[in-house]
Design a protein around this motif. Structure first.
Motif, PDB file in Angstrom:
ATOM      1  N   ALA A  80       0.832  -1.205   0.000  1.00  0.00           N
ATOM      2  CA  ALA A  80       0.000   0.000   0.000  1.00  0.00           C
ATOM      3  C   ALA A  80       0.863   1.251   0.000  1.00  0.00           C
ATOM      4  O   ALA A  80       0.531   2.244  -0.661  1.00  0.00           O
TER       5      ALA A  80
ATOM      6  N   GLY B 224       0.472   1.545  -3.604  1.00  0.00           N
ATOM      7  CA  GLY B 224      -0.939   1.759  -3.316  1.00  0.00           C
ATOM      8  C   GLY B 224      -1.678   2.592  -4.345  1.00  0.00           C
ATOM      9  O   GLY B 224      -2.815   2.264  -4.694  1.00  0.00           O
TER      10      GLY B 224
ATOM     11  N   HIS C 200      -1.793  -3.287  -3.295  1.00  0.00           N
ATOM     12  CA  HIS C 200      -2.234  -3.925  -2.055  1.00  0.00           C
ATOM     13  C   HIS C 200      -3.571  -4.638  -2.242  1.00  0.00           C
ATOM     14  O   HIS C 200      -3.778  -5.721  -1.728  1.00  0.00           O
ATOM     15  N   ARG C 201      -4.469  -4.052  -3.004  1.00  0.00           N
ATOM     16  CA  ARG C 201      -5.770  -4.694  -3.244  1.00  0.00           C
ATOM     17  C   ARG C 201      -5.613  -5.920  -4.137  1.00  0.00           C
ATOM     18  O   ARG C 201      -6.289  -6.920  -3.945  1.00  0.00           O
TER      19      ARG C 201
ATOM     20  N   HIS D 163      -7.661   1.905  -8.914  1.00  0.00           N
ATOM     21  CA  HIS D 163      -6.716   2.819  -8.265  1.00  0.00           C
ATOM     22  C   HIS D 163      -5.810   3.512  -9.281  1.00  0.00           C
ATOM     23  O   HIS D 163      -5.372   4.633  -9.055  1.00  0.00           O
TER      24      HIS D 163
ATOM     25  N   VAL E 166      -5.298   8.025  -0.174  1.00  0.00           N
ATOM     26  CA  VAL E 166      -6.081   6.787  -0.024  1.00  0.00           C
ATOM     27  C   VAL E 166      -5.156   5.597   0.207  1.00  0.00           C
ATOM     28  O   VAL E 166      -5.434   4.742   1.062  1.00  0.00           O
ATOM     29  N   ALA E 167      -4.057   5.542  -0.520  1.00  0.00           N
ATOM     30  CA  ALA E 167      -3.109   4.438  -0.332  1.00  0.00           C
ATOM     31  C   ALA E 167      -2.486   4.485   1.057  1.00  0.00           C
ATOM     32  O   ALA E 167      -2.352   3.449   1.722  1.00  0.00           O
TER      33      ALA E 167
ATOM     34  N   SER F 235      -4.997   3.392   3.610  1.00  0.00           N
ATOM     35  CA  SER F 235      -5.162   1.933   3.543  1.00  0.00           C
ATOM     36  C   SER F 235      -4.052   1.225   4.304  1.00  0.00           C
ATOM     37  O   SER F 235      -4.303   0.265   5.040  1.00  0.00           O
TER      38      SER F 235
ATOM     39  N   VAL G 294      -4.701   1.720   8.096  1.00  0.00           N
ATOM     40  CA  VAL G 294      -5.828   0.914   8.569  1.00  0.00           C
ATOM     41  C   VAL G 294      -5.449  -0.568   8.618  1.00  0.00           C
ATOM     42  O   VAL G 294      -5.768  -1.266   9.587  1.00  0.00           O
ATOM     43  N   MET G 295      -4.763  -1.041   7.590  1.00  0.00           N
ATOM     44  CA  MET G 295      -4.337  -2.439   7.594  1.00  0.00           C
ATOM     45  C   MET G 295      -3.383  -2.720   8.742  1.00  0.00           C
ATOM     46  O   MET G 295      -3.493  -3.738   9.424  1.00  0.00           O
TER      47      MET G 295
ATOM     48  N   TRP H 146      -7.536  -9.511  11.172  1.00  0.00           N
ATOM     49  CA  TRP H 146      -6.837  -9.654   9.896  1.00  0.00           C
ATOM     50  C   TRP H 146      -6.965 -11.083   9.371  1.00  0.00           C
ATOM     51  O   TRP H 146      -7.313 -11.312   8.215  1.00  0.00           O
TER      52      TRP H 146
END
Length: 155
Positions: free
Chosen positions: A18, A22, A27-28, A42, A79-80, A83, A86-87, A95
């Motif tokens: 990310a 990211g 990451h997604r 993204h 946003v990246a 993310s 948050v991760m 997780w």
């Protein structure tokens, strides 16, 4: 050959993906596979933002299209970074329940180590810088445009 559902997904690797990729959705794609539409999406604001950077280099800061495009790059970076943070802050149990459902809740893949914390710190630095730069650029261009319009009206 293993399927996407049986692969172990590590929180630290996802956080670093990310941070480093990211804005391109790395990451997604790592977490949800190559068919993840949001992961591929993204790249769109990132590409448009980079086009805005190129337009500023080619045409200067008065290019009005770049005023719209440049903040998209900042948004993609923010946003990246968010993310990654948050991760990194997710508990290991949560997780593993979400990304490694076949593994026990306390599996090391979901643990937060120093490398995860370092990714979050870097994400916070990059994200805050991108957010502040995007806001400063946007507001500066907006107010310059307002002054220019006010001068045209007063003539």
């Amino acid at each position: 050959m293993t399927t996407m559902n049986t692969q172990t997904r590590h929180k630290t690797l996802a956080a670093w993906l990310a941070v480093l990729g990211g804005p391109l959705g790395w990451h997604r794609l790592y977490l949800h596979g190559w068919t993840d539409a949001l992961g591929w999406a993204h790249a769109i604001p990132t590409a448009l933002g980079l086009w805005g950077v190129q337009r500023v280099l080619d045409y200067g800061q008065d290019d009005k299209l770049s005023w719209v495009l440049l903040p998209l790059l900042g948004l993609a970076l923010v946003v990246a970074a968010l993310s990654a943070i948050v991760m990194g802050l997710q508990p290991a149990e949560r997780w593993n329940a979400r990304h490694n459902p076949t593994l026990p809740p306390d599996h090391p893949a979901g643990h937060t180590g120093w490398l995860t914390v370092l990714a979050m710190v870097l994400a916070l630095m990059v994200g805050a810088t991108a957010l502040m730069a995007s806001l400063a650029f946007s507001f500066q261009r907006y107010f310059e445009y307002q002054v220019e319009q006010g001068r045209l009206l007063s003539q």
